[in-house]
Design an enzyme around this catalytic site. Structure first.
Site: not given
Ligand SMILES: CC(C)(COP(=O)(O)OP(=O)(O)OC[C@H]1O[C@@H](n2cnc3c(N)ncnc32)[C@H](O)[C@@H]1OP(=O)(O)O)[C@@H](O)C(=O)NCCC(=O)NCCS
Length: 161
Positions: A117, A129, A85
């Protein structure tokens, strides 16, 4: 994928989940650079977007790609390869919507399990996840170029309908 259209939590403008095709290639490369440290090059992204056994969903707002989620279908398993995201739009539920849509799409294709992974210190992704029912099934030490371990996660997908 009209049934998974969502509303932007921040400014109320429409955000939609679509199946990405090669017209989104440069946007995927750009998001990959900003979120995934350059996971794939242009050729690899092109394959990802073209091959029928690969699912690649995007979250778009107008012409802008806010997020993507990709996976490979292998018999009845979905192997999730990328979820990302836009850094400016995190913590608004977009990652959750994307993963929901990808898992739903995989179920429709007959997938019964999903696996991935993830770096053991990637708190955001592990949290995402975890909230979808993924469980840790193993660990690959020094899996990533920088020496970090990977957690292997699995999730059982309940059939649709
Ligand atoms: C992982 C990622 C896709 C999450 O996207 P996001 O839109 O911020 O996530 P959401 O807002 O939908 O959050 C959903 C849940 O994820 C978890 N979460 C998301 N960001 C978090 C953070 N910074 N710390 C802890 N938990 C987190 C929480 O459980 C959250 O639920 P909650 O809001 O009810 O607490 C985003 O941080 C990202 O793009 N990271 C870099 C790429 C990456 O590492 N991808 C995964 C490996 S392939």
């Amino acid at each position: 994928m009209g049934n998974v259209g969502i509303r932007a939590p921040r400014n109320g403008s429409a955000i939609t989940v679509i199946e990405l095709d090669t017209s989104w290639l440069s946007a995927c490369l750009d998001l990959d650079q900003r979120c995934l440290r350059g996971l794939w090059n242009e050729e690899q992204w092109r394959r990802e977007l073209e091959e029928p056994q690969r699912l690649c969903l995007g979250l778009i707002e107008g012409e802008r790609l806010l997020g993507l989620a990709c996976g490979w279908l292998v018999v009845d398993e979905l192997h999730i390869t990328a979820v990302a995201v836009d850094p400016d739009r995190r913590r608004c539920g977009l990652g959750r919507s994307l993963l929901d849509a990808l898992l739903q799409r995989a179920r429709m294709e007959g997938a019964r399990h999903a696996t991935l992974e993830v770096a053991s210190d990637n708190t955001a992704a592990v949290g995402l996840y975890d909230s979808h029912g993924f469980q840790i099934a193993g660990r690959r030490p020094n899996y990533y170029r920088d020496g970090r371990d990977a957690l292997i996660q699995w999730c059982r997908l309940t059939p649709t309908g």
